[in-house]
Write a protein that holds these residues in place. Structure first.
Motif, short mmCIF file in Angstrom:
data_model
loop_
_atom_site.label_atom_id
_atom_site.label_comp_id
_atom_site.label_asym_id
_atom_site.label_seq_id
_atom_site.Cartn_x
_atom_site.Cartn_y
_atom_site.Cartn_z
N ALA A 117 10.86 33.33 47.70
CA ALA A 117 11.27 32.64 46.47
C ALA A 117 12.29 31.54 46.73
O ALA A 117 12.45 30.63 45.91
CB ALA A 117 11.86 33.65 45.48
N THR A 118 12.97 31.61 47.88
CA THR A 118 13.93 30.55 48.21
C THR A 118 13.24 29.26 48.63
O THR A 118 13.88 28.21 48.72
CB THR A 118 14.85 31.01 49.36
N GLY A 119 11.95 29.35 48.92
CA GLY A 119 11.22 28.21 49.45
C GLY A 119 11.23 28.15 50.97
O GLY A 119 10.55 27.33 51.57
N GLU A 120 12.01 29.05 51.60
CA GLU A 120 12.11 29.08 53.05
C GLU A 120 11.29 30.22 53.61
O GLU A 120 10.97 31.19 52.91
CB GLU A 120 13.58 29.21 53.47
N ALA A 121 10.93 30.09 54.87
CA ALA A 121 10.10 31.10 55.53
C ALA A 121 10.99 32.03 56.36
O ALA A 121 11.21 31.79 57.55
CB ALA A 121 9.05 30.44 56.40
N HIS A 122 11.51 33.07 55.71
CA HIS A 122 12.35 34.02 56.43
C HIS A 122 11.53 35.13 57.08
O HIS A 122 12.02 35.83 57.96
CB HIS A 122 13.37 34.65 55.47
N ARG B 61 22.74 24.45 46.42
CA ARG B 61 22.87 24.65 47.85
C ARG B 61 23.28 26.09 48.17
O ARG B 61 23.55 26.89 47.28
CB ARG B 61 23.93 23.69 48.40
N ASP B 62 23.33 26.38 49.47
CA ASP B 62 23.75 27.71 49.91
C ASP B 62 25.15 28.03 49.41
O ASP B 62 25.98 27.14 49.23
CB ASP B 62 23.74 27.78 51.44
N GLY B 63 25.38 29.33 49.21
CA GLY B 63 26.70 29.78 48.80
C GLY B 63 26.90 29.80 47.30
O GLY B 63 27.97 30.19 46.83
N THR B 64 25.91 29.41 46.53
CA THR B 64 26.04 29.41 45.08
C THR B 64 25.41 30.67 44.49
O THR B 64 24.75 31.44 45.18
CB THR B 64 25.34 28.18 44.48
N ALA B 65 25.64 30.85 43.18
CA ALA B 65 25.12 32.03 42.52
C ALA B 65 23.60 32.12 42.62
O ALA B 65 23.03 33.17 42.91
CB ALA B 65 25.56 32.02 41.05
N LEU B 66 22.93 31.00 42.40
CA LEU B 66 21.47 31.01 42.44
C LEU B 66 20.96 31.32 43.85
O LEU B 66 20.04 32.11 44.03
CB LEU B 66 20.92 29.67 41.97
N ALA B 67 21.57 30.70 44.85
CA ALA B 67 21.14 30.95 46.22
C ALA B 67 21.33 32.41 46.59
O ALA B 67 20.47 33.03 47.23
CB ALA B 67 21.91 30.05 47.18
N HIS B 68 22.45 32.99 46.16
CA HIS B 68 22.71 34.40 46.44
C HIS B 68 21.63 35.26 45.78
O HIS B 68 21.10 36.19 46.40
CB HIS B 68 24.08 34.79 45.91
N THR B 69 21.31 34.98 44.53
CA THR B 69 20.35 35.80 43.80
C THR B 69 18.96 35.71 44.41
O THR B 69 18.26 36.72 44.55
CB THR B 69 20.32 35.36 42.32
N LEU B 70 18.53 34.51 44.79
CA LEU B 70 17.20 34.35 45.35
C LEU B 70 17.07 35.02 46.71
O LEU B 70 15.95 35.33 47.15
CB LEU B 70 16.85 32.86 45.46
N GLN B 71 18.19 35.25 47.37
CA GLN B 71 18.15 35.91 48.68
C GLN B 71 18.25 37.43 48.56
O GLN B 71 18.01 38.16 49.52
CB GLN B 71 19.28 35.37 49.56
#
Length: 741
Positions: A568-573, A703-713
């Motif tokens: 969901a982050t758009g990245e391939a983890h 960007r990284d470190g924000t509320a949305l980035a935390h939630t999507l991870q």
């Protein structure tokens, strides 16, 4: 688990429990409800005083037992478990607070009276303060305070009074004196009294004032005592729920075999263990510097005391209607829980204090005794040499993390066994718990020396060393420790998920090895890995747990295809891995050809232990930055952050208890399993709070470190190492012993 840590504390807890069984069975307590509510001493009081349990923490000079506040916490833990009624809690709190005063006639007399068996109570400023007016030779007190636990039974009441100048006086009142009136109220907790104190122009001589009591320290003492008793109540609930689930039958089998109840019981057990850890931490911190003391007390008030009514209510619902009947003892524990939470004060007040942006972090470092001096000397010599070296090659798994780099510094540390000292020699040091702490302490002193990570191989290497051949150990251990190879874990499959025993990837024996065909999924780092640990079914006819092999596979082998999976982050983890007739030589099979399940369990245990340590990182940073957001509700944010910090500190306290137990020579306990579940719950709470206070800011990708980035991870962190449900299954069946469904 009881609060007790030392052998002496364990014996003390057992002694109180034995006393309660002999002198205060609950049927006797039930018969004395009216007397207890009126403040009449329980039948066992004289015997309890003769044993000195009420004064275990008071100085010997006044007739006490000369123990410490953590000893008192053990007494209260056992008292909460047994639901001892009467004035014990109030008396022990009053004595503990009085013992912090400066020596003087009033303080000495109070301590001596308590040690001799006089029931006592304390009224903190939160329950109201009397007004104190100076008169010749002393003070005139007036006002009304309460409701407060134990004032009806008390023969001595320690109260605070406010002067016109805003100062606080502490005085001891004898409720039988003229001008004092105690009014009993119907108690929520049917096993002890509660009442208010009215004072009208009561004269206190100047010599009757107690000097040196600090109100905040007194609050922390009371909070620690309440939490200790709350921990005992929580432990009783967990024990009795587990016992009930094992014997109560529905539909022809014990209800403990139903997964829904197993998960609820496991959650209850986790919360009870965290309550014990937080209460223990508050008790041990009472003599710490004020900032540390306050943090520990706030955490205990939130995690142990304020959370207790919900914990007991959860226990009651697992008993069903039986637990709600008057005849069942559970409702008495529920009433006690409500009373303790009320006495502890609003949870929000504690949480806001703990959630201040600049509130100090709780210090969970271990003060090591002067021991292993030669071992420490060797560690210091190696780390000092390492400080002059550098690692210059980025790690295969990620170039962003310095602890994955390889180079001269890492080589030195690997050769010395310091990167994974718990491993057997020559790869580690066979280090004891004490030695591991010494190494960690010396690394902390040298931030320029990187304590490198083994990456995913951190949980694969112990399996290779424990079960692999000598050739496998020699081939793989060195490169893993030096960071020159990267690994992945090829366990999960599209049709199996967390049920690894249902995997369908096949390994068919051929000349010189095995041909493997199948598909793996959710594989971290497969796109950059040199090797993987692979589970494959070697015997399709065997029972599903018994026909599995554990292979080490070269990821460059023909027939392996890796396809990245975007999240969901758009990245391939993660990755999908397709294995099409892949040849794996015999010398890459670890153990026997059907030993794979037990080896996989060992690997996953190491993985969960690593994941449960996530909270060592600064996970709350995503919330702290929101204090600077325009329009944010700072008060609500502080409360949310305080609750998260309290839960995080409880997990850390649990880990510290486990560490201290290991130092004492005991085997590891269930702390890792508990921490894995608790970590997931905390990460969810951080995510929810981050989204709430970020508000409309989360409408925009950030960007990284924000509320949305935390939630999507979050899903990656919650699912990694097995879902919470899988871990709850493990706790329920393997730790609590509930029957399998």
């Amino acid at each position: 688990m009881p609060l007790a840590m030392s052998d002496e504390q364990t014996e003390l807890t057992a002694a109180v429990a034995g006393f309660a069984r002999r002198h205060a069975p609950l049927e006797q307590t039930r018969a004395a409800f009216d007397d207890l509510a009126a403040g009449r001493p329980p039948q066992f009081w004289d015997a309890l005083v003769a044993n000195g349990f009420h004064a275990v923490h008071l100085p010997e000079s006044c007739g006490g037992q000369g123990g410490e506040l953590p000893d008192a916490a053990c007494v209260l833990d056992a008292a909460g478990y047994a639901l001892l009624g009467g004035p014990l809690l109030a008396t022990m709190v009053a004595g503990a607070i009085a013992a912090t005063a400066e020596p003087g006639p009033a303080a000495d007399a109070l301590l001596s009276a308590i040690a001799a068996g006089a029931p006592a109570a304390v009224v903190l400023p939160e329950a109201g303060r009397l007004s104190a007016t100076p008169v010749d030779g002393g003070w005139s007190l007036s006002g009304e305070v309460g409701p407060e636990l134990g004032v009806c039974a008390a023969q001595r009441i320690l109260v605070s009074a406010a002067t016109d100048a805003g100062d606080t006086l502490w005085v001891v009142l004898d409720p039988a004196s003229a001008g004092l009136a105690v009014t009993a109220a119907a108690p929520t907790d049917l096993t002890r009294d509660v009442g208010s104190l009215r004072v009208a122009d009561h004269l206190v001589a100047g010599a009757g004032v107690i000097e040196g009591i600090d109100a905040q320290r007194a609050r922390c003492i009371a909070a620690a005592a309440l939490a200790a008793e709350a921990a005992g109540v929580a432990r009783w609930c967990a024990d009795n729920v587990i016992g009930h689930l094992k014997v109560r039958e529905q539909f022809g089998k014990p209800i403990g075999a139903f997964q829904a109840l197993q998960h609820k019981a496991a959650h209850l057990y986790v919360q009870a263990e965290l309550a014990a850890a937080a209460a223990w931490d508050a008790g041990r911190a009472l003599d710490a510097p004020p900032a540390q003391r306050d943090v520990a007390a706030a955490g205990a008030a939130i995690v142990a005391t304020a959370a207790l009514p919900d914990l007991v209510l959860d226990a009651l619902t697992m008993f069903g209607a039986i637990g709600y009947t008057w005849e069942h003892d559970l409702h008495l524990y529920w009433r006690r829980a409500i009373s303790l939470a009320a006495a502890g004060g609003p949870a929000g007040r504690w949480a806001r204090a703990l959630g201040e942006p600049d509130a100090p972090a709780r210090d969970f470092s271990v003060t090591l005794p002067e021991a292993e001096t030669e071992f420490r000397r060797r560690v210091v010599e190696i780390l000092d040499r390492a400080a002059g070296l550098r690692n210059d090659t980025p790690g295969r798994q990620s170039p962003d993390y310095l602890n994955l780099y390889s180079g001269a510094q890492r080589d030195l540390l690997a050769d010395a066994g310091l990167l994974a000292p718990h491993l057997p020699a020559p790869w580690g040091l066979d280090a004891t718990a004490m030695q591991q702490l010494i190494i960690a302490e010396e690394f902390e002193k040298r931030p320029e020396v990187i304590r490198s990570s083994l990456g995913i191989a951190e949980w694969i290497l112990p399996t290779i060393l424990a079960f692999g051949s000598e050739a496998q150990q020699d081939r793989f251990a060195g490169p893993i420790l030096r960071g020159t190879v990267a690994w992945c874990q090829l366990f999960s499959e599209p049709g199996a998920g967390s049920d690894l025993a249902s995997l369908s990837t096949r390994a068919t024996r051929v000349d010189g090895g095995w041909r493997v065909t199948g598909q793996k999924v959710w594989t971290s780092s497969a796109d950059c890995a040199d090797f993987g640990a692979l589970l494959a079914r070697t015997d399709p006819a065997a029972r599903k747990h018994q026909g599995i092999g554990y292979f080490l596979i070269d990821m460059t082998t023909p027939g392996i295809t890796v396809r990245p999976l975007r999240t969901a982050t758009g990245e391939a983890h993660f990755n999908e891995v397709f294995l099409d007739d892949v040849f794996v030589p015999d010398d890459m099979l670890v153990g026997g050809e059907t030993d794979g399940w037990s080896l996989a369990v060992a690997t996953m245990a190491n993985e969960r232990a690593a994941i449960s340590g996530y909270l060592k990182d600064d996970r709350e940073a995503v919330l702290r930055v929101l204090f600077d957001r325009p329009g944010v509700d700072r008060d609500a944010l502080m409360r949310a952050l305080g609750e998260i910090r309290a839960a995080t500190n409880a997990v850390a306290a649990l880990g510290l208890r486990d560490t201290l137990n290991r130092l004492a020579g005991h085997s590891p306990g269930p702390a890792t399993s508990i921490a894995k579940v608790a970590t997931g719950l905390i990460l969810r709470r951080i995510g929810s709070a981050a989204m709430e206070f970020a508000g409309r800011g989360s409408l925009v990708a950030q960007r990284d470190g924000t509320a949305l980035a935390h939630t999507l991870q979050l899903p990656a962190e919650l699912i990694g190492g097995g879902t919470m449900e899988v871990q709850l299954n493990i706790i329920a069946t393997m730790i609590l012993g509930l029957p399998r469904s």
